[in-house]
Design a protein around this motif. Structure first.
Motif, PDB file in Angstrom:
ATOM      1  N   PRO A  84      12.101  13.812  35.994  1.00 15.59           N
ATOM      2  CA  PRO A  84      11.286  12.797  36.089  1.00 15.59           C
ATOM      3  C   PRO A  84       9.788  12.975  35.866  1.00 15.59           C
ATOM      4  O   PRO A  84       9.413  14.183  36.115  1.00 15.59           O
ATOM      5  N   ASP A  85       9.117  11.772  35.409  1.00 16.62           N
ATOM      6  CA  ASP A  85       7.747  12.119  35.270  1.00 16.62           C
ATOM      7  C   ASP A  85       6.981  11.893  36.454  1.00 16.62           C
ATOM      8  O   ASP A  85       5.854  12.509  36.783  1.00 16.62           O
ATOM      9  N   ILE A  86       7.640  11.396  37.687  1.00 23.61           N
ATOM     10  CA  ILE A  86       7.068  11.159  38.920  1.00 23.61           C
ATOM     11  C   ILE A  86       7.776  11.926  39.997  1.00 23.61           C
ATOM     12  O   ILE A  86       8.842  11.890  39.968  1.00 23.61           O
ATOM     13  N   PHE A  87       7.155  13.108  40.831  1.00 22.60           N
ATOM     14  CA  PHE A  87       7.846  13.704  41.483  1.00 22.60           C
ATOM     15  C   PHE A  87       6.821  14.121  42.805  1.00 22.60           C
ATOM     16  O   PHE A  87       5.902  14.720  42.251  1.00 22.60           O
ATOM     17  N   PRO A  88       7.312  13.939  43.848  1.00 28.90           N
ATOM     18  CA  PRO A  88       8.325  13.357  44.638  1.00 28.90           C
ATOM     19  C   PRO A  88       8.251  11.748  44.550  1.00 28.90           C
ATOM     20  O   PRO A  88       6.850  11.275  44.452  1.00 28.90           O
TER      21      PRO A  88
END
Length: 202
Positions: free
Chosen positions: A87-91
């Motif tokens: 994913p591009d966003i984590f967390p």
């Protein structure tokens, strides 16, 4: 002949957790083979990490650990036949998804919602904090998104999730996924089978 009582395994998971995705993707088939009931226990890791003095995921705080985790996740999703894209966003913020889950644990579609939410995050690379993303998942399961989301945001339901997180603290859970088998804590997707074995032999 006395019927044996079905054993129960508590599955503590966080929607932001990569390894929770692995367990959510396989726990039903593993437990079904062993005739074990799953108690689904959504909770929030953020407050627990804060208690430990961490302001972010340890996979972000320690880059070498994070690099290893993503490679490991790629290997293990392939092993379990689960789709994966980093994913591009984590967390991500799994608060809304956790509230939906805890409000509907008695519904027969909730396990599908849990897994589809993890897939949206760790395969489709969508932002699961977005109400429209969750609405699309609910709609795909023939549910009424507006009604479900509104109920999940009630104060009573918010307190249920807070209570689960407090219970996780009391059980000394420090990460996800975690499993409680006969009062014993097992941490990590790779401890699922150990937890089941312990449950059956005690």
């Amino acid at each position: 002949m006395k019927e044996e009582k079905q054993l129960t395994l508590s599955f503590w998971f966080e929607f932001a957790s990569t390894y929770s995705y692995l367990s959510a993707g396989r726990i039903e088939s593993v437990c079904k083979k062993e005739n074990i009931r799953i108690e689904w226990k959504p909770f929030l890791l953020g407050p627990i990490f804060k208690d430990q003095g961490m302001s972010d995921s340890p996979f972000n705080l320690f880059p070498a650990k994070g690099k290893y985790m993503w490679k490991d996740l790629e290997r293990r999703t392939k092993k379990y036949g689960l789709p994966f894209s980093k994913p591009d966003i984590f967390p991500q913020n799994g608060l809304k998804a956790a509230r939906i889950t805890i409000a509907n644990l008695d519904q027969n579609w909730i396990q599908s919602f849990i897994l589809e939410t993890f897939k949206a995050e760790f395969y489709s690379k969508l932002d699961i904090s977005d109400r429209s993303v969750l609405s699309d998942i609910l709609r795909s399961l023939n549910q009424d998104p507006e009604n479900i989301l509104n109920i999940s945001e009630s104060e009573e339901n918010k307190n249920k999730l807070r209570s689960n997180t407090d219970e996780a603290r009391s059980l000394e859970i420090f990460g996800a996924p975690s499993f409680i088998a006969n009062g014993e804590l097992f941490w990590g997707d790779d401890r699922l089978e150990d937890a089941i074995e312990f449950l059956k032999t005690k």
